[in-house]
Scaffold this active site. Structure first.
Site, mmCIF file in Angstrom:
data_model
loop_
_atom_site.group_PDB
_atom_site.id
_atom_site.type_symbol
_atom_site.label_atom_id
_atom_site.label_comp_id
_atom_site.label_asym_id
_atom_site.label_seq_id
_atom_site.Cartn_x
_atom_site.Cartn_y
_atom_site.Cartn_z
ATOM 1 N N LYS A 79 0.866 -1.173 0.000
ATOM 2 C CA LYS A 79 0.000 0.000 0.000
ATOM 3 C C LYS A 79 0.907 1.229 0.000
ATOM 4 O O LYS A 79 1.946 1.245 0.674
ATOM 5 C CB LYS A 79 -0.880 -0.006 1.259
ATOM 6 C CG LYS A 79 -1.872 1.145 1.337
ATOM 7 C CD LYS A 79 -2.799 1.021 2.563
ATOM 8 C CE LYS A 79 -3.855 2.127 2.592
ATOM 9 N NZ LYS A 79 -4.785 2.010 3.729
ATOM 10 N N SER A 154 -9.821 2.105 2.826
ATOM 11 C CA SER A 154 -8.942 2.824 1.945
ATOM 12 C C SER A 154 -7.930 1.959 1.188
ATOM 13 O O SER A 154 -7.394 2.392 0.167
ATOM 14 C CB SER A 154 -8.179 3.881 2.750
ATOM 15 O OG SER A 154 -7.310 3.256 3.684
ATOM 16 N N SER A 178 -10.090 -0.333 6.969
ATOM 17 C CA SER A 178 -9.481 -0.248 5.637
ATOM 18 C C SER A 178 -8.803 -1.509 5.118
ATOM 19 O O SER A 178 -8.409 -1.547 3.954
ATOM 20 C CB SER A 178 -8.453 0.873 5.609
ATOM 21 O OG SER A 178 -9.115 2.088 5.408
HETATM 22 N N1 GLN Z 1 -13.430 4.443 6.220
HETATM 23 C C1 GLN Z 1 -12.743 4.817 7.424
HETATM 24 C C2 GLN Z 1 -12.302 6.276 7.348
HETATM 25 O O1 GLN Z 1 -12.471 6.874 6.329
HETATM 26 C C3 GLN Z 1 -11.598 3.892 7.708
HETATM 27 C C4 GLN Z 1 -10.367 4.186 6.942
HETATM 28 C C5 GLN Z 1 -9.192 3.387 7.376
HETATM 29 O O2 GLN Z 1 -9.322 2.364 8.039
HETATM 30 N N2 GLN Z 1 -8.019 3.879 7.023
HETATM 31 O O3 GLN Z 1 -11.793 6.804 8.281
#
Ligand code: GLN
Length: 486
Positions: A79, A154, A178
């Site tokens: 990532k 994400s 995410s």
């Molecule tokens: N969807 C969540 C957010 O936007 C989780 C994102 C994540 O785990 N990085 O904060």
């Protein structure tokens, strides 16, 4: 040859038997990336030369009988939130479009030492804020099952490249879901370990009390081998746990007789029927495998979304203050004064979602509102943790949906941030409590994959991996490959 259909474990065995070389596997992988990445838009930076050199080094080690681990010579993707020395690391943001780190993140270092062959850096929602990978400055990433749908976020691209069988595994990070949510939406397995298990050194910060690295693979058995290569106490990360284990595969193949699985009643109350049926079918399979099902209540879980979005935004507003045009990343060419440089650099380079989080977080932390929002959220977080502790006095593990629905269509929620936030209903409380969570494929709804989530007490990763492995020995959802990527 169908190397891309082999599990990581099988590839490791084939490499060990010298039936294939790391270089052959690398070329096969790079060819598949070249063929399929244009449709997926997953890679931000491809590192083919780096991959070939790493594969050759692996073959040289193996010919001397010096292979370092089962991961030695196996291709993978990182990532783009993990710093890679000499390789551009963008966090999906225009802010870091040209940022080339001078050091490797802790987990990048560990995987390289285990012999990993990095094929490149894959896309993500900007600074890991999002649930759909539509918020990447490098364009939306496609779900390999249906290209008009999002892969989740994400870490959406990490999930997409594994689901499309471009690489056998990829790294990710999970602040509020995410890893688990894109794993569910792409039909693969993903784990977010206990907070403090994997080093956060060199992982670009979003919300530091919630951020945790993890990984995606087709199966839980492969994930155990990957965590073996990623883990290890890191003194450079002050939250790295001294208790961190280095073996994650030592409970695989334990029978499930006597295991108590909790099903949170309140999680099923408003769940759509197709999703509820999928989770109940998974529970029934566990029962057949010898586990006992127990209905439980998870106290305060209905406060999780509000609590999470206050804490995560507050921490993000503080963490992202470092991007000021002076030290890292984008600097506005239009600025005349210092204040102007801060303002214009940030206005030009941050995307709308990141700006929204910084504004929410700054507001929640501001004088007069701190007690009403941040302090309340801190208390609610404690209550959520206690709710889990009470549950784990009764059961060994919790089984629930990973997401309320399958993947949505690209563009369908982009203008409705609250709807997007509500999709994180089942994942965020796990981060608030610092617990390990795993998502595994549990079926399909309208030809899109859905996952179920296993949550365990702190440091119970081997148990979660075994539970997922037992399920995967008795089911084949995780082995399904999207038609365009056979
Ligand atoms: N969807 C969540 C957010 O936007 C989780 C994102 C994540 O785990 N990085 O904060």
């Amino acid at each position: 040859m169908t190397m891309h259909h082999d599990s990581l474990k099988t590839l490791a065995a084939r490499l060990a038997a010298r039936e294939i070389s790391a270089r052959e596997l690398c070329e096969h992988t790079l060819a598949r990336i070249a063929q399929h990445n244009p449709a997926l838009n997953a890679y931000i930076t491809e590192t083919s030369d780096h991959a070939r050199a790493a594969a050759d080094a692996s073959d040289a080690r193996r010919s001397k009988g010096e292979a370092r681990s089962p991961l030695d010579g196996i291709p993978m993707a990182h990532k783009d939130i993990f710093c890679t020395q000499g390789v551009r690391t963008t966090a999906g943001s225009k802010m870091l479009e040209h940022f080339i780190p001078s050091y490797d993140a802790g987990i990048v270092e560990n995987l390289a030492a285990a012999g990993a062959v990095m094929t490149g850096k894959v896309s993500m929602d900007e600074f890991a804020m999002g649930s759909s990978n539509e918020r990447s400055a490098f364009g939306a990433v496609k779900n390999p099952w249906q290209h008009e749908h999002v892969p989740g976020g994400s870490s959406g691209a990490s999930a997409a490249v594994v689901a499309a069988r471009l690489v056998p595994y990829a790294t990710g990070s999970d602040t509020g879901g995410s890893i688990r949510q894109p794993a569910a939406w792409c039909g693969i397995t993903g784990i977010k370990p206990t907070y403090g298990t994997l080093s956060r050194w060199g992982m670009i910060a979003y919300a530091s009390s919630l951020d945790q690295a993890g990984a995606f693979a087709v199966s839980a058995e492969d994930l155990a081998l990957i965590l073996n290569g990623m883990a290890g106490h890191d003194p450079r990360d002050s939250t790295s746990s001294a208790q961190t284990r280095t073996r994650f595969d030592d409970e695989l193949n334990q029978p499930l007789a006597g295991i108590r699985i909790g099903l949170p009643r309140n999680y099923f109350r408003d769940l759509n029927p197709a999703m509820a049926d999928t989770i109940h079918a998974a529970a029934a399979l566990y029962e057949k495998l010898g586990a006992t099902l127990v209905d439980i209540d998870l106290a305060y879980s209905d406060a999780a979304i509000a609590t999470y979005y206050i804490i995560a935004s507050a921490e993000a507003s503080s963490n992202l203050s470092r991007y000021d045009g002076a030290r890292y990343g984008h600097r506005s060419a239009q600025a005349k004064t210092l204040q102007d440089m801060y303002r214009k650099s940030r206005s030009e380079a941050f995307g709308d979602e990141v700006k929204r989080r910084i504004l929410i977080g700054t507001y929640a932390l501001s004088a007069g509102y701190y007690d009403a929002y941040y302090e309340q959220a801190r208390r609610a977080r404690h209550a959520i943790l206690n709710g889990y502790k009470a549950a784990f006095a009764e059961v060994d593990v919790i089984l629930c949906p990973t997401t309320p629905t399958p993947a949505f269509k690209i563009g369908s929620k982009i203008d409705d941030p609250v709807a997007m936030f509500l999709g994180d209903l089942y994942t965020v409380s796990v981060n608030l409590a610092g617990l390990p969570g795993l998502s595994l494929p549990a079926g399909f709804i309208d030809d899109l994959p859905v996952g179920c989530q296993l949550i365990g007490p702190h440091f119970s990763e081997p148990r979660l991996l075994n539970l997922a492995h037992q399920f995967q020995q008795a089911s084949d959802y995780h082995l399904q490959v999207p038609a365009a990527y056979q």
